[in-house]
Design an enzyme around this catalytic site. Structure first.
Site, PDB file in Angstrom:
ATOM      1  N   HIS A   1       0.857  -1.190   0.000  1.00 28.14           N
ATOM      2  CA  HIS A   1       0.000   0.000   0.000  1.00 28.14           C
ATOM      3  C   HIS A   1       0.893   1.239   0.000  1.00 28.14           C
ATOM      4  CE1 HIS A   1      -3.401  -2.623   1.836  1.00 28.14           C
ATOM      5  NE2 HIS A   1      -3.477  -2.579   0.512  1.00 28.14           N
TER       6      HIS A   1
ATOM      7  N   HIS B   1       2.869  -3.650   6.952  1.00 27.10           N
ATOM      8  CA  HIS B   1       1.880  -2.615   6.655  1.00 27.10           C
ATOM      9  C   HIS B   1       1.861  -1.609   7.796  1.00 27.10           C
ATOM     10  CE1 HIS B   1      -0.420  -4.418   3.203  1.00 27.10           C
ATOM     11  NE2 HIS B   1       0.265  -5.479   3.611  1.00 27.10           N
TER      12      HIS B   1
ATOM     13  N   GLU C   1       1.154  -5.035  11.137  1.00 28.94           N
ATOM     14  CA  GLU C   1       0.665  -3.663  11.036  1.00 28.94           C
ATOM     15  C   GLU C   1       1.463  -2.840  12.038  1.00 28.94           C
ATOM     16  OE1 GLU C   1      -1.490  -2.312   9.025  1.00 28.94           O
ATOM     17  OE2 GLU C   1      -2.701  -3.960   8.203  1.00 28.94           O
TER      18      GLU C   1
END
Length: 421
Positions: free
Chosen positions: A181, A310, A383
């Site tokens: 991303h 992420h 994350e």
């Protein structure tokens, strides 16, 4: 862990209400151009939503709203007007948060670069320089190569770290991928940190040296280079998530296992979680897939473990994402227990919260599900920092880079050790 999945009566009611509503799209939303779509940081309002669980968050995602972060049962959700109306109609209390604070609106000093106050972040070209320098400074243990090309033709670089980097030895291989991303810039720093840690400390740190001697460590710092370049191409950060095809794709919904199966992605090209027209339609996911497939030697996959980094929410996640079942087809109860035990052990070192991916919300077409289902690779998502927040959570100051990347050192060591078992 099962307690994480128990729904409250309120959450059940909200989920039922959300399921009862169709997912309308206004004429204005339909007219949005897919090249920019709804992804700019200013394109939606960010709300704080309490008393959520995995089921509620899955249904929030299915309205077209985007769950930005989760801390406990509180989610930060970005939604346009019609999406927010649906959520309120379903009984959710939306408390407006700041969508664009100083972190996301104080954009680069010049297009294509990070602002001076955040200059320790690496642009795409600076990242390439770091890889080239590592290969030049450590020629015996670093092999600089490529995983493929992006939609706009940029190289997706990869490096191998091993004591005989130029040779393919019969050693367990571990893969670290970052920046699927685009706006998650801290993740590229994480991959570069892994590279520097296992090269600069080789020969002086015995534990590091032993791992480099006994493993082949692969690092792909920017899976989505086009999106990274685009995100810092304006006077402000753009809040960009996907790749840069004409209909941009969410790369972490484009992988082949259970692609588009279960309401964990969107078929709408204007959605931030658009999965693409078919699995592996995106050049970036196809390139990394081909790279991983190439590591099958004499019928055996050499990569045994993987982390996809992420931001953000400070979580350790493992498969499956497409289903809430622990031992769905392709994963035995013993295999699930190994994932959970390892995830919990890694989380104990960095303070993250461990859970199965679908406990966060259901996703289909994710890299972790494909890595495990296709190749039996112990594949996790981390994350990273911060633990919660709105759009500005994607843009932490560069002062935290060293702290937040080194925070995962022990977890990375645990995975490398486990890769040989």
């Amino acid at each position: 862990m099962r307690a994480l999945r128990r729904r409250t009566a309120a959450a059940l009611s909200v989920t039922a209400c959300l399921l009862a509503f169709p997912a309308p799209q206004s004429a204005a939303e339909q007219r949005q151009t897919t090249s920019e779509g709804p992804e700019r940081a200013s394109s939606g309002t960010v709300y704080r939503v309490t008393d959520t669980d995995g089921s509620t968050r899955t249904e929030i995602q299915r309205t077209g709203a985007l769950v930005l972060s989760v801390s406990g049962d509180t989610a930060f959700v970005q939604a346009n007007g019609s999406q927010a109306e649906r959520l309120r109609s379903a009984g959710l209390a939306l408390e407006r948060a700041s969508a664009t604070t100083g972190r996301s609106s104080r954009g680069p000093a010049a297009p294509g670069d990070f602002p001076a106050e955040d200059s320790d972040y690496h642009t795409y070209s600076e990242m390439l320089t770091e890889l080239d320098e590592a290969a030049s400074q450590h020629p015996d243990i670093v092999d600089r190569t490529s995983a493929g090309r992006s939609a706009e033709g940029r190289e997706i670089p990869a490096v191998k770290i091993s004591d005989n980097a130029g040779s393919d030895e019969a050693e367990p291989e571990v893969l670290f991928t970052c920046n699927q991303h685009a706006r998650e810039h801290l993740t590229a720093e994480m991959c570069l940190h892994v590279l520097k840690r296992y090269t600069d400390n080789y020969g002086s740190d015995q534990a590091i040296s032993d791992m480099v001697d006994g493993r082949e460590i692969w690092v792909i710092p920017m899976v989505n280079p086009d999106g990274v370049v685009h995100d810092i191409s304006g006077s402000d950060y753009l809040g960009w998530r996907r790749n840069r095809e004409s209909n941009p794709v969410d790369l972490n919904r484009n992988w082949g296992h259970k692609w588009g199966c279960c309401g964990g992605s969107s078929g709408d090209p204007n959605s931030s979680t658009y999965r693409g027209p078919e699995a592996f339609s995106a050049p970036e996911t196809a390139s990394v897939r081909d790279f991983v497939d190439s590591r099958v030697v004499d019928g055996t996959q050499q990569i045994t473990a993987h982390i996809d980094f992420h931001t953000f929410s400070e979580l350790v996640l493992w498969p499956y994402g497409y289903t809430t079942e622990d031992n769905a087809p392709g994963m035995t109860r013993e295999e699930y227990r190994r994932f959970a035990d390892l995830g919990e052990a890694m989380a104990a070192t960095n303070g993250y919260t461990p859970m199965q991916s679908s406990d966060l919300y259901v996703t289909d077409g994710s890299v972790n599900d494909w890595m495990w289902a296709e190749h039996d690779i112990l594949s996790f998502t981390f994350e990273m920092y911060p633990d919660s927040g709105g759009i500005d959570g994607f843009y932490p100051p560069d002062e935290v880079i060293q702290r937040e990347t080194s925070r995962n050192d022990e977890a990375v060591s645990i995975l490398l050790d486990e890769s040989g078992r």
